[in-house]
Structure formats: structure tokens, C-alpha cells
Design a protein around this motif. Structure first.
Motif, mmCIF file in Angstrom:
data_model
loop_
_atom_site.group_PDB
_atom_site.id
_atom_site.type_symbol
_atom_site.label_atom_id
_atom_site.label_comp_id
_atom_site.label_asym_id
_atom_site.label_seq_id
_atom_site.Cartn_x
_atom_site.Cartn_y
_atom_site.Cartn_z
ATOM 1 N N LEU A 1 11.703 -3.512 1.731
ATOM 2 C CA LEU A 1 11.647 -2.198 2.367
ATOM 3 C C LEU A 1 12.683 -2.160 3.481
ATOM 4 O O LEU A 1 12.677 -2.996 4.382
ATOM 5 N N VAL A 2 13.592 -1.168 3.412
ATOM 6 C CA VAL A 2 14.661 -1.060 4.406
ATOM 7 C C VAL A 2 14.635 0.322 5.043
ATOM 8 O O VAL A 2 14.144 1.281 4.451
ATOM 9 N N ARG A 3 15.185 0.406 6.246
ATOM 10 C CA ARG A 3 15.292 1.680 6.960
ATOM 11 C C ARG A 3 16.724 2.192 6.861
ATOM 12 O O ARG A 3 17.683 1.426 7.004
ATOM 13 N N LEU A 4 16.845 3.505 6.637
ATOM 14 C CA LEU A 4 18.146 4.142 6.463
ATOM 15 C C LEU A 4 18.250 5.282 7.472
ATOM 16 O O LEU A 4 17.568 6.299 7.325
ATOM 17 N N PRO A 5 19.082 5.151 8.503
ATOM 18 C CA PRO A 5 19.159 6.188 9.533
ATOM 19 C C PRO A 5 19.879 7.431 9.035
ATOM 20 O O PRO A 5 20.762 7.362 8.172
ATOM 21 N N ALA A 6 19.508 8.583 9.578
ATOM 22 C CA ALA A 6 20.183 9.834 9.245
ATOM 23 C C ALA A 6 21.672 9.707 9.530
ATOM 24 O O ALA A 6 22.081 9.150 10.549
ATOM 25 N N GLY A 7 22.475 10.204 8.607
ATOM 26 C CA GLY A 7 23.920 10.131 8.740
ATOM 27 C C GLY A 7 24.550 8.946 8.030
ATOM 28 O O GLY A 7 25.774 8.919 7.834
ATOM 29 N N LEU B 1 12.777 6.068 -2.557
ATOM 30 C CA LEU B 1 12.495 6.511 -1.193
ATOM 31 C C LEU B 1 10.993 6.534 -0.922
ATOM 32 O O LEU B 1 10.216 7.063 -1.716
ATOM 33 N N ALA B 2 10.616 5.962 0.223
ATOM 34 C CA ALA B 2 9.236 6.053 0.696
ATOM 35 C C ALA B 2 9.057 7.264 1.597
ATOM 36 O O ALA B 2 7.970 7.829 1.676
ATOM 37 N N ASP B 3 10.107 7.663 2.285
ATOM 38 C CA ASP B 3 10.128 8.904 3.053
ATOM 39 C C ASP B 3 11.573 9.235 3.394
ATOM 40 O O ASP B 3 12.488 8.466 3.110
ATOM 41 N N THR C 1 13.092 5.533 4.720
ATOM 42 C CA THR C 1 12.799 4.158 4.347
ATOM 43 C C THR C 1 12.789 4.099 2.826
ATOM 44 O O THR C 1 12.424 5.078 2.157
ATOM 45 N N ALA C 2 13.196 2.979 2.276
ATOM 46 C CA ALA C 2 13.327 2.876 0.826
ATOM 47 C C ALA C 2 13.007 1.470 0.351
ATOM 48 O O ALA C 2 13.312 0.478 1.039
ATOM 49 N N PHE C 3 12.395 1.400 -0.817
ATOM 50 C CA PHE C 3 12.191 0.123 -1.489
ATOM 51 C C PHE C 3 13.449 -0.165 -2.318
ATOM 52 O O PHE C 3 13.875 0.660 -3.118
ATOM 53 N N ARG D 1 0.837 -1.205 0.000
ATOM 54 C CA ARG D 1 0.000 0.000 0.000
ATOM 55 C C ARG D 1 0.869 1.251 0.000
ATOM 56 O O ARG D 1 0.582 2.220 -0.703
ATOM 57 N N LEU D 2 1.939 1.226 0.788
ATOM 58 C CA LEU D 2 2.868 2.353 0.809
ATOM 59 C C LEU D 2 3.521 2.540 -0.559
ATOM 60 O O LEU D 2 3.632 3.662 -1.062
ATOM 61 N N ALA D 3 3.950 1.446 -1.177
ATOM 62 C CA ALA D 3 4.586 1.519 -2.492
ATOM 63 C C ALA D 3 3.631 2.079 -3.540
ATOM 64 O O ALA D 3 4.024 2.883 -4.400
ATOM 65 N N SER D 4 2.363 1.673 -3.467
ATOM 66 C CA SER D 4 1.395 2.124 -4.478
ATOM 67 C C SER D 4 1.052 3.604 -4.318
ATOM 68 O O SER D 4 0.583 4.239 -5.270
#
Length: 227
Positions: free
Chosen positions: A34-40, A56-58, A108-110, A8-11
Motif C-alpha cells: 500500500l503506497v501513498r500518492l500525493p495530489a499532483g 486505488l483505495a481512495d 492511496t493504492a495497492f 481489511r481495506l483491500a477486502s
């Protein structure tokens, strides 16, 4: 394999995935993660192999170069629903990454591996259209940056930067001279000299890590007169 809430997020950011029965949607569900990417975090350093493509999802990612003297220049930033055109170019050409990409805000990114990315370019027109539109838009952004750095005076660009980024009452920019220089693709010394001139002319008040705009109209008139 993506979970229903992840699809749903991807769409939301890739409309061609809204029908989960289409071939591209089925492949995206099966092969994206879907992976999480921390600031820095550094996503790619200069010379790295581009083993995957990310949407990027956000969050926000900054892509920049560092010269031999240590000066930095921001090439572009990308956020929700966008990706890195240098990664795209590297995956398609199988060349190494020519810049540095770091996470500015938690993201977060696909992620799609490079072999799958190239296969989808060949097989799915919605995916191909997305990638080519992304390339076209970002290339125009980079060309605008090149035009500014090569042909426009730094003082004019600095006045525009202050007007664009000042917030609050009084309008304030929280940034060091070095951070501003990095954004404008120039040296800290040049930024400091021009800010000192602006300060002497009553346009701003500058202190460590903070600039207060005292005369917005004066900056606008200065910018217009210098064009």
C-alpha cells in the motif's frame, strides 16, 4: 506484506479477498503493498514502462493525452476500487504507457508488480474476472468520449457540462475556460466563443475562473433543441 488493517481495506474494495485463507488472498497479503500518492504526482508519463499495476483505495487519478499543439483531452478518471485500463493493457502486452496519468486528489493504492499481475491472471479466476470487468467498463467509457468528441456539437456538450457541474445557489462552476476545454477535448478559443454566446443570451454570467448559471431551464432547452 500487508498489515491486517490494510487487508481489511483491500477486502472492502475487492470482495474476493474477504476470506484471508483463499490462495488469492494469501498471495495478495504477501505480494501487494500500500503506497501513498500525493495530489499532483505523475504516475506515468507517455512512453514510460508499466512496471506495476495499481488498485486505488481512495483518491482520484486522471488519464489524458496531449496533442502536438499542446491541447489536452481527458480519456478517463478512476477512483476507489478501480484501476487504469491503459496500465492493464501495457502490463499484459509489455508495451510502454501511451498517455499521462496524474493524481488529482491525494490517493492511496495497492501496488502489484507486473510479473505477479500476469501470474494472477493465469491462476486466479476472481482476479481475472475483476480485471476483465474493469476493462469492459472503462472501454465503454472511452468509446462514449470518442463518440461525443467525434459526433456531438461542442455547444451541446458545453451546455451539458455546465448543467452537470454547477453547484450552490446561484449554481456556479469554478473553472477556467482552458480547464473546461481540456475536459471537452476542444480549444480554449472555442469554449470562450460559446460561453460568450451563452452570456449574451442570458443563460450564464461569466467572469475570470467562474461561471454562474442564470437560466438552467434555458440551457436545458438549448441542449434539447440542438440535439
Amino acid at each position: 506484506m500487508l498489515q491486517p488493517h490494510e487487508l481489511r481495506l483491500a477486502s472492502e474494495i475487492l470482495p474476493f479477498l474477504r476470506d484471508p485463507t483463499t490462495p488469492i488472498a494469501r498471495d495478495f497479503i504477501a505480494q501487494a503493498s500500500l503506497v501513498r500518492l500525493p495530489a499532483g504526482a505523475t504516475i506515468f508519463a507517455e512512453g514510460d514502462e508499466c512496471s506495476a499495476f495499481a488498485v486505488l483505495a481512495d483518491g482520484q487519478v486522471r488519464v489524458f493525452k496531449i496533442g502536438e499543439t499542446g491541447r489536452e483531452i481527458t480519456l478517463y478518471r478512476f477512483g476507489r476500487g478501480e484501476s487504469c485500463i491503459l496500465t492493464t493493457s501495457c502490463v499484459l502486452s509489455q508495451r510502454n504507457f501511451p498517455a499521462i496519468a496524474t493524481v488529482e486528489r491525494d490517493a492511496t493504492a495497492f501496488i502489484i508488480d507486473q510479473a505477479t499481475f500476469r501470474d494472477w491472471i493465469d491462476r486466479y479466476s476472481p482476479w481475472r474476472d475483476y480485471v476483465f470487468q474493469l476493462l469492459s467498463y472503462r472501454l465503454a467509457t472511452v468509446m462514449a468520449i470518442v463518440d461525443e468528441i467525434a459526433f456531438r456539437r461542442v455547444d451541446v456538450r458545453l451546455a451539458e457540462f455546465l448543467l452537470k457541474h454547477a453547484q450552490g445557489d446561484p449554481p456556479t462552476i469554478s473553472a477556467t475556460h482552458q480547464q473546461i476545454a481540456t475536459e471537452l477535448g476542444t480549444s480554449r478559443e472555442v469554449v470562450s466563443r460559446i460561453l460568450a454566446d451563452f452570456n449574451d443570451n442570458g443563460l450564464i454570467r461569466s467572469s475570470r475562473g467562474q461561471i454562474i448559471v442564470r437560466d438552467s431551464e434555458g440551457l436545458r432547452r438549448y441542449r434539447g433543441a440542438a440535439l
